[in-house]
Write a protein that holds these residues in place. Structure first.
Motif, PDB file in Angstrom:
ATOM      1  N   LEU A   1      -2.735  -0.518 -13.293  1.00  0.00           N
ATOM      2  CA  LEU A   1      -1.821  -0.990 -12.265  1.00  0.00           C
ATOM      3  C   LEU A   1      -2.610  -1.749 -11.208  1.00  0.00           C
ATOM      4  N   SER A   2      -1.989  -2.777 -10.628  1.00  0.00           N
ATOM      5  CA  SER A   2      -2.680  -3.610  -9.655  1.00  0.00           C
ATOM      6  C   SER A   2      -1.730  -3.972  -8.525  1.00  0.00           C
ATOM      7  N   ALA A   3      -2.278  -4.097  -7.321  1.00  0.00           N
ATOM      8  CA  ALA A   3      -1.450  -4.478  -6.168  1.00  0.00           C
ATOM      9  C   ALA A   3      -2.280  -5.315  -5.210  1.00  0.00           C
ATOM     10  N   ARG A   4      -1.649  -6.340  -4.605  1.00  0.00           N
ATOM     11  CA  ARG A   4      -2.315  -7.149  -3.588  1.00  0.00           C
ATOM     12  C   ARG A   4      -2.246  -6.385  -2.265  1.00  0.00           C
ATOM     13  N   VAL A   5      -3.415  -6.054  -1.722  1.00  0.00           N
ATOM     14  CA  VAL A   5      -3.448  -5.260  -0.496  1.00  0.00           C
ATOM     15  C   VAL A   5      -4.139  -5.983   0.655  1.00  0.00           C
ATOM     16  N   ASP A   6      -4.592  -7.203   0.412  1.00  0.00           N
ATOM     17  CA  ASP A   6      -5.200  -8.001   1.479  1.00  0.00           C
ATOM     18  C   ASP A   6      -5.166  -9.459   1.047  1.00  0.00           C
ATOM     19  N   GLU A   7      -5.578 -10.339   1.950  1.00  0.00           N
ATOM     20  CA  GLU A   7      -5.464 -11.770   1.715  1.00  0.00           C
ATOM     21  C   GLU A   7      -6.075 -12.191   0.379  1.00  0.00           C
TER      22      GLU A   7
ATOM     23  N   LEU B   1       2.654   6.030  -3.011  1.00  0.00           N
ATOM     24  CA  LEU B   1       3.731   6.821  -3.626  1.00  0.00           C
ATOM     25  C   LEU B   1       3.489   6.990  -5.125  1.00  0.00           C
ATOM     26  N   ARG B   2       3.057   5.907  -5.786  1.00  0.00           N
ATOM     27  CA  ARG B   2       2.792   6.000  -7.226  1.00  0.00           C
ATOM     28  C   ARG B   2       1.623   6.943  -7.502  1.00  0.00           C
ATOM     29  N   LEU B   3       0.589   6.841  -6.687  1.00  0.00           N
ATOM     30  CA  LEU B   3      -0.563   7.721  -6.875  1.00  0.00           C
ATOM     31  C   LEU B   3      -0.188   9.184  -6.619  1.00  0.00           C
ATOM     32  N   GLN B   4       0.664   9.426  -5.636  1.00  0.00           N
ATOM     33  CA  GLN B   4       1.107  10.795  -5.372  1.00  0.00           C
ATOM     34  C   GLN B   4       1.873  11.355  -6.567  1.00  0.00           C
ATOM     35  N   ASN B   5       2.720  10.518  -7.181  1.00  0.00           N
ATOM     36  CA  ASN B   5       3.451  10.964  -8.364  1.00  0.00           C
ATOM     37  C   ASN B   5       2.504  11.225  -9.535  1.00  0.00           C
ATOM     38  N   MET B   6       1.503  10.352  -9.713  1.00  0.00           N
ATOM     39  CA  MET B   6       0.513  10.572 -10.764  1.00  0.00           C
ATOM     40  C   MET B   6      -0.246  11.878 -10.546  1.00  0.00           C
TER      41      MET B   6
ATOM     42  N   THR C   1       8.337   7.954 -13.932  1.00  0.00           N
ATOM     43  CA  THR C   1       8.692   6.653 -13.364  1.00  0.00           C
ATOM     44  C   THR C   1       8.867   6.773 -11.852  1.00  0.00           C
ATOM     45  N   LEU C   2       8.734   5.653 -11.177  1.00  0.00           N
ATOM     46  CA  LEU C   2       9.034   5.536  -9.759  1.00  0.00           C
ATOM     47  C   LEU C   2       9.647   4.164  -9.537  1.00  0.00           C
ATOM     48  N   ASP C   3      10.846   4.168  -8.991  1.00  0.00           N
ATOM     49  CA  ASP C   3      11.577   2.901  -8.788  1.00  0.00           C
ATOM     50  C   ASP C   3      11.719   2.119 -10.082  1.00  0.00           C
ATOM     51  N   GLY C   4      11.925   2.851 -11.195  1.00  0.00           N
ATOM     52  CA  GLY C   4      12.146   2.204 -12.473  1.00  0.00           C
ATOM     53  C   GLY C   4      10.890   1.702 -13.160  1.00  0.00           C
ATOM     54  N   ARG C   5       9.714   2.013 -12.615  1.00  0.00           N
ATOM     55  CA  ARG C   5       8.448   1.550 -13.204  1.00  0.00           C
ATOM     56  C   ARG C   5       7.695   2.753 -13.778  1.00  0.00           C
ATOM     57  N   TYR C   6       7.269   2.626 -15.040  1.00  0.00           N
ATOM     58  CA  TYR C   6       6.476   3.689 -15.658  1.00  0.00           C
ATOM     59  C   TYR C   6       5.063   3.656 -15.085  1.00  0.00           C
ATOM     60  N   LEU C   7       4.503   4.839 -14.831  1.00  0.00           N
ATOM     61  CA  LEU C   7       3.262   4.942 -14.083  1.00  0.00           C
ATOM     62  C   LEU C   7       2.003   5.003 -14.947  1.00  0.00           C
ATOM     63  N   PHE C   8       2.102   5.552 -16.161  1.00  0.00           N
ATOM     64  CA  PHE C   8       0.903   5.844 -16.943  1.00  0.00           C
ATOM     65  C   PHE C   8       0.669   4.864 -18.082  1.00  0.00           C
ATOM     66  N   GLY C   9       1.334   3.717 -18.082  1.00  0.00           N
ATOM     67  CA  GLY C   9       1.200   2.756 -19.179  1.00  0.00           C
ATOM     68  C   GLY C   9       0.348   1.557 -18.857  1.00  0.00           C
TER      69      GLY C   9
ATOM     70  N   ILE D   1       0.831  -1.204   0.000  1.00  0.00           N
ATOM     71  CA  ILE D   1       0.000   0.000   0.000  1.00  0.00           C
ATOM     72  C   ILE D   1       0.865   1.254   0.000  1.00  0.00           C
ATOM     73  N   THR D   2       1.970   1.227   0.719  1.00  0.00           N
ATOM     74  CA  THR D   2       2.890   2.375   0.721  1.00  0.00           C
ATOM     75  C   THR D   2       3.396   2.652  -0.690  1.00  0.00           C
ATOM     76  N   GLN D   3       3.741   1.591  -1.429  1.00  0.00           N
ATOM     77  CA  GLN D   3       4.177   1.765  -2.812  1.00  0.00           C
ATOM     78  C   GLN D   3       3.056   2.320  -3.691  1.00  0.00           C
TER      79      GLN D   3
END
Length: 396
Positions: A268-274, A73-78, A128-136, A68-70
């Protein structure tokens, strides 16, 4: 001193009791000095499984919080990039209005301003953030945008004065007929309004072009605009005997290149719970970004007044809709923050439970040490008295 048969049983009982008290004093003293109940799982055998479960849950919970922290951060950059693009759009609108109101597009170097703004937008959409492009979308390992390949839309348009509800007859469509636009047919009548025509074009599936009726900034005019963003010339012809096409001006595309967006159609997708993965963020092909790019592409390529007025329409659309993009990012941020709050609440609960299992209450433990010391001293005194019993002492 000799342990007699008569005192053997009581002597052993007292000795065992004293040994247990001595072991308890040593164990409690170690707990009081270290603050933990045991250095090994065997020392808390009855709670070991619960402790292992809690530790496993805390490890997973910590990974979700890191994810979630990552995401945040990506959303803040966007959000920051989108805000910067809003500022660019607002600045370009000001320059366009100045240039169009006094026919000073050349004096203001609008084309150079447009190219510089395009370079800035290109950089922002390739953030980019940590080498990952954000808007693709899910394509994070390559730039999602190449604005050198952004087409200027092939455009047909007509202007009317004073009203956005003018009829097609007022722009030259005085005879009923039909238009073929990129292989799809629409019919019209002179009494149809400009909006009727635009709606009919946009409701085709898929739409053969993008149609709109928008105010012509700096004048009392409204403009019907039919645009093809494919980068190819628009195929448009009269097929039903009408004369609407005669009333439309043609502003041909200045390039025939492919679209600028090179990402995918995922998010973009992230696992944030079980059992929960969240999709978040926006892509560089969002209509607000696309309109900004189209407007800047026109500004950077031509000083033709009609073209610049259509560019202004794109810029105004971007200014109106970029805040909606920012709001979408804000909603995504709020959603993951709510999940983060739940995980942090669980972490507090689980850490307290682990602490209850592993740690001791030092003041209470010190009291127990003193209690067992007192019991040990009493046991030792009793043992000493029993070993001192004799017939002579008894007869005394």
């Amino acid at each position: 001193m000799v342990t007699r048969v008569a005192t053997y049983t009581s002597h052993n009982l007292l000795t065992n009791l004293a040994q247990r008290n001595a072991a308890k004093v040593a164990d409690l003293s170690n707990q009081a000095s270290s603050g933990v109940k045991s250095r090994t799982y065997s020392g808390i055998a009855s709670d070991t499984q619960q402790l292992l479960n809690l530790e496993g849950s805390l490890t997973r919970n910590g990974q979700y919080i890191n994810n979630i922290t990552q995401v945040k951060l990506r959303l803040q950059n966007m959000e920051s990039a989108t805000s910067s693009m809003s500022e660019i759009a607002t600045r370009m609108k000001t320059l366009l209005l100045q240039g169009l109101s006094n026919s000073q597009a050349d004096d203001l170097n609008l084309d150079e301003e447009g190219r510089q703004a395009m370079a800035q937008v290109n950089s922002l959409l390739n953030s980019t953030l940590d080498g990952r492009y954000l808007f693709g979308g899910a394509t994070t390992d390559s730039p999602p945008v190449n604005l050198a390949q952004s087409p200027i839309p092939d455009t047909y348009f007509a202007k009317v004065a004073g009203s956005d509800t003018a009829t097609l007859g007022s722009i030259g469509g005085t005879t009923a007929g039909s238009l073929d636009i990129n292989g799809q047919t629409i019919t019209y009548a002179p009494t149809d309004t400009l909006k009727d025509l635009a709606d009919q074009i946009n409701q085709l599936s898929p739409p053969p072009a993008v149609a709109s009726v928008r105010a012509d900034p700096g004048s009392n005019n409204y403009r019907l605009v039919i645009e093809d963003f494919s980068g190819n010339p628009m195929s448009i012809s009269e097929t039903g005997g009408g004369n609407l096409l005669d009333g439309l001006s043609h502003n041909p595309a200045l390039s025939a290149e492919t679209g600028y967006y090179q990402g995918d159609q995922k998010h973009l997708s992230a696992r944030v719970d079980e059992d929960y993965s969240v999709n978040y963020g926006v892509r560089a092909d969002d209509p607000a970004f696309a309109s900004l790019v189209a407007g800047l592409r026109i500004i950077g390529s031509t000083t033709d007044e009609d073209s610049l007025r259509m560019a202004l329409g794109h810029i105004e659309y971007a200014i109106e809709n970029l805040p909606n993009v920012g709001s979408k990012i804000g909603i995504d941020t709020k959603n993951v923050e709510e999940i983060e709050s739940q995980h942090r609440d669980f972490a507090v609960f689980a850490n307290n439970a682990v602490s209850d299992i592993e740690n001791v209450d030092i003041p209470l433990t010190l009291i127990e040490v003193e209690q067992h010391k007192t019991a040990l001293q009493a046991s030792l005194m009793t043992i000493a008295k029993t070993t001192d019993i004799s017939l002579v002492n008894y007869l005394r």
